[in-house]
Design an enzyme around this catalytic site. Sequence first.
Site, mmCIF file in Angstrom:
data_model
loop_
_atom_site.group_PDB
_atom_site.id
_atom_site.type_symbol
_atom_site.label_atom_id
_atom_site.label_comp_id
_atom_site.label_asym_id
_atom_site.label_seq_id
_atom_site.Cartn_x
_atom_site.Cartn_y
_atom_site.Cartn_z
ATOM 1 N N TYR A 40 -51.177 32.875 -26.399
ATOM 2 C CA TYR A 40 -50.841 31.929 -25.337
ATOM 3 C C TYR A 40 -52.063 31.729 -24.463
ATOM 4 C CZ TYR A 40 -48.494 29.749 -21.357
ATOM 5 O OH TYR A 40 -48.120 28.885 -20.352
ATOM 6 N N LYS B 180 -54.693 35.856 -13.354
ATOM 7 C CA LYS B 180 -53.839 37.000 -13.025
ATOM 8 C C LYS B 180 -54.523 37.991 -12.065
ATOM 9 C CE LYS B 180 -50.614 36.017 -16.656
ATOM 10 N NZ LYS B 180 -51.010 35.290 -17.853
ATOM 11 N N ASP C 44 -60.230 34.717 -24.152
ATOM 12 C CA ASP C 44 -59.277 34.527 -23.065
ATOM 13 C C ASP C 44 -58.860 35.888 -22.524
ATOM 14 O OD1 ASP C 44 -57.227 33.945 -21.347
ATOM 15 O OD2 ASP C 44 -56.112 32.661 -22.744
HETATM 16 C C1 PLP Z 1 -50.977 33.814 -18.285
HETATM 17 C C2 PLP Z 1 -51.972 33.407 -19.312
HETATM 18 C C3 PLP Z 1 -52.581 32.137 -19.299
HETATM 19 C C4 PLP Z 1 -52.146 31.035 -18.370
HETATM 20 O O1 PLP Z 1 -52.375 31.348 -17.031
HETATM 21 P P1 PLP Z 1 -51.513 30.561 -15.896
HETATM 22 O O2 PLP Z 1 -52.119 31.053 -14.632
HETATM 23 O O3 PLP Z 1 -50.096 30.959 -16.103
HETATM 24 O O4 PLP Z 1 -51.744 29.110 -16.122
HETATM 25 C C5 PLP Z 1 -53.596 31.889 -20.195
HETATM 26 N N1 PLP Z 1 -53.981 32.826 -21.076
HETATM 27 C C6 PLP Z 1 -53.418 34.049 -21.130
HETATM 28 C C7 PLP Z 1 -53.905 35.049 -22.118
HETATM 29 C C8 PLP Z 1 -52.375 34.360 -20.267
HETATM 30 O O5 PLP Z 1 -51.783 35.565 -20.355
#
Ligand code: PLP
Length: 430
Positions: free
Chosen positions: A144, A268, A239
């Site tokens: 994701y 985060k 990511d």
């Molecule tokens: C949470 C998440 C995102 C998206 O971040 P948001 O602040 O919710 O838009 C992208 N990549 C990873 C790996 C994530 O866990």
Amino acid sequence: MAEVNPDSLFEHAREVIPGGVSSPVRAYGSVGGTPVFVSSARGPYITGVDGREYVDLVCSWGPALLGHAHPEVVAAVQAAASRGLSFGAPTAAEVELADAVRARVPAAEQVRFVSTGTEATMTAIRLARGATGRDAIVKFAGCYHGHSDALLAAAGSGVATQGLPGSAGVTQAAAADTIVVDYNDLNALEGVFAEAGDRIAAVITEAAPSNMGVVPPAPGFNAALRELTQRHGALLILDEVLTGFRVGPGGWLGLEGGYTPDLVTFGKVIGGGMPLAALGGRADLMQLLAPVGPVYQAGTLSGNPLATAAGLATLRLADAGVYDTVDRRSVELQRAVSEALSAASVPHTVNSAGSLFSVFFRAEPVRNYDEAKAQDQSAFARFFHSMLDQGVALPPSAFEAWFLSAAHDDAAMGRILQALPGAARAAAHS
Ligand SMILES: *Cc1c(COP(=O)(O)O)cnc(C)c1O
């Protein structure tokens, strides 16, 4: 404060907000029932609008590394707020935060701040396309990367929880430029590069996937991605929105080492609970971003002073002791969950990546999205609700990591451990 009935609040919420929530997985769709509407949180605990207190294993989906409402983080935000909420102008604190990121993650030679992880990965993709002049990107099934069009195909997190192949509203053209490969499958990836290598702008991967449950990279997998992308003139986007500053001071990259991505995304923990995320990477690539270069990216609230203050305070406080504590609690909890499930004869597999872990309700190993999906989700739902009834709030999905914080002390851990045997028995009986 007057107590509120969560069931009637949820009913009203669904009248005025789609699903009653501002982000899908919060709606408890896959586990059923009424979500905890949170009125406050402190340390390892959240309190619902009905006054019930829970030990929290969601931690805002990662950001609350220090626990909720850490006094020093709150004070930093309050102090920043008293100086003004937003300026739309550069601040010294942003420079300080960029320095802090760079000190922990040397691959982030330059840093651009945005407000969400979605923006960070979306910008990384645009930058990769701008830098290479190529259109296609490769992502892995079950990873994701937020909800931008290019990255929703076969995505994890809420998309996985709801069992969706992708999303309506994404154009065929956008979907056609996204090539999806099974995670941990280097042969498949080599095949894709052999066929379309000169069309591929970038491979994007979660540093250690944690949105289909936790599915760590096989040893050498990320380094092989580095080598393969380099050989074909494509970029590697790591990511670390979830893993960054959570699994260790330098994120997954700091734990694993041995390779250098071109671009890294953060979110985060970097915002300490406020909307802040970032894109970092090689200076020559970052210099392609506006106003220096031709790749446009902007944001009215980017580098917002409150969010920046929360991020700075969080990183300052996230020392070796914090990571040691979270690591230790994670091992303790993984062991206890597995023991409880084994005692109740519930088939399960615990996967971990640093302090991140998740429990799959199947006996066989889980190395990719297909294997993650082949678990007993109804057993998880029974387990989840038993834990909730006993005052422990797990992520409401079988496809999410369980999040601990440095504030999970003996008392909080004791409450979790006490709830496990009953929840395991609930999982065992359909
Ligand atoms: C949470 C998440 C995102 C998206 O971040 P948001 O602040 O919710 O838009 C992208 N990549 C990873 C790996 C994530 O866990």
